[in-house]
Design an enzyme around this catalytic site. Structure first.
Site, PDB file in Angstrom:
ATOM      1  N   GLY A   9       0.804  -1.214   0.000  1.00 37.42           N
ATOM      2  CA  GLY A   9       0.000   0.000   0.000  1.00 37.42           C
ATOM      3  C   GLY A   9       0.835   1.261   0.000  1.00 37.42           C
ATOM      4  N   ASN A  10       0.156   2.395  -0.140  1.00 42.67           N
ATOM      5  CA  ASN A  10       0.819   3.694  -0.141  1.00 42.67           C
ATOM      6  C   ASN A  10      -0.211   4.777   0.163  1.00 42.67           C
ATOM      7  OD1 ASN A  10      -0.162   3.805  -3.143  1.00 42.67           O
ATOM      8  ND2 ASN A  10       1.350   2.166  -3.076  1.00 42.67           N
ATOM      9  N   GLY A  43       8.666   0.264  -0.323  1.00 45.82           N
ATOM     10  CA  GLY A  43       9.195  -0.897   0.365  1.00 45.82           C
ATOM     11  C   GLY A  43       9.313  -0.811   1.863  1.00 45.82           C
ATOM     12  N   GLU A  62       3.690   3.501  -6.947  1.00 48.37           N
ATOM     13  CA  GLU A  62       2.341   3.896  -7.359  1.00 48.37           C
ATOM     14  C   GLU A  62       2.153   5.412  -7.360  1.00 48.37           C
ATOM     15  OE1 GLU A  62       0.818   1.514  -8.531  1.00 48.37           O
ATOM     16  OE2 GLU A  62       0.462  -0.174  -7.173  1.00 48.37           O
ATOM     17  N   HIS A 114      -4.139   4.046  -0.646  1.00 49.89           N
ATOM     18  CA  HIS A 114      -4.179   2.780  -1.375  1.00 49.89           C
ATOM     19  C   HIS A 114      -3.753   1.677  -0.424  1.00 49.89           C
ATOM     20  CE1 HIS A 114      -3.521  -0.489  -4.053  1.00 49.89           C
ATOM     21  NE2 HIS A 114      -2.197  -0.368  -4.085  1.00 49.89           N
ATOM     22  N   HIS A 137      -4.366  -2.793   0.820  1.00 56.35           N
ATOM     23  CA  HIS A 137      -4.717  -4.147   0.405  1.00 56.35           C
ATOM     24  C   HIS A 137      -5.512  -4.823   1.529  1.00 56.35           C
ATOM     25  CE1 HIS A 137      -0.575  -3.788  -1.745  1.00 56.35           C
ATOM     26  NE2 HIS A 137      -1.513  -3.160  -2.426  1.00 56.35           N
ATOM     27  N   HIS A 179      -5.662  -6.883  -6.611  1.00 53.50           N
ATOM     28  CA  HIS A 179      -4.673  -5.941  -6.103  1.00 53.50           C
ATOM     29  C   HIS A 179      -5.097  -5.332  -4.769  1.00 53.50           C
ATOM     30  CE1 HIS A 179      -1.769  -2.422  -7.325  1.00 53.50           C
ATOM     31  NE2 HIS A 179      -1.680  -2.717  -6.037  1.00 53.50           N
TER      32      HIS A 179
END
Length: 203
Positions: free
Chosen positions: A31-32, A47, A76, A95, A97, A157
């Site tokens: 995620g970000n 990362g 992203e 964003h 998951h 995703h």
């Protein structure tokens, strides 16, 4: 755009990442999250575990995608910048998951938001974006097609939300995961009547 200096933006972004991590919406290094402020955009580094970031770890970027200072931004970052470019009122993008959203994404199923009033009001229709490689031009283009949506599910995703504030973007992610969980629990049931949905959308 809501006026905000870099110091405040770094603090808000860091606090949001920790809250999302504690709610199991952000997992490990996946995620970000980003925030727009007076001088550009701050985004989580590539990362890194989002539950252990400090204010200084956030990567500073210009709106045209150039890194200012240290750090490597999430792969992203381009779809974050696109959402800001397309939506003047968007100041935060999340964003993640999350497990239930991602379960539906793996099954290529849309998240239903017609089961509760909150789903209709907070999310509206949530499109399912076809799978494209993370960080790719193709994914950026697909997200661009649904850039006006408050939230979207990314096939195989995860999920993405945007908001006028970080609180709003995070609330939408939390609500999206709740609706996905509810959908998987209750199965195939009738949603709210069309006339009620229309009434809620006007609120």
């Amino acid at each position: 755009m809501i006026p905000m200096n870099e110091t405040d933006a770094r603090r808000i972004l860091c606090e949001a990442c920790l809250k999302l991590y504690e709610k199991d919406l952000l997992v490990s290094a996946g995620g970000n999250v980003s925030i727009r402020y007076d001088d550009g955009v701050l985004i989580t580094p590539s990362g890194r575990n989002k539950g252990s970031l400090s204010d200084g770890d956030m990567v500073k970027m210009t709106m045209d995608g150039k890194v200012s200072g240290k750090g490597r931004p999430s792969i992203e970052h381009r779809f974050h910048l696109l959402l800001y470019e397309r939506n003047d009122r968007t100041n935060a993008v999340v964003h993640c998951h999350p497990i239930y959203c991602t379960a539906l994404a793996v099954k290529s199923e849309k998240v239903r938001t017609d089961l509760t009033p909150e789903g209709v009001i907070l999310l509206g229709d949530v499109p399912l974006v076809p799978y494209r490689t993370p960080g790719s031009d193709e994914l950026v283009r697909e997200i661009g097609k649904v850039s006006s949506s408050k939230a979207a599910i990314l096939e195989n995703h995860g999920a993405v939300t945007q908001g006028r504030t970080m609180e709003e973007a995070c609330n939408r992610m939390e609500e999206l995961e709740f609706q996905a969980h509810l959908q998987l629990v209750v199965g195939n049931v009738d949603g709210l009547p069309d006339e009620e949905i229309s009434k809620l959308k006007r609120m």
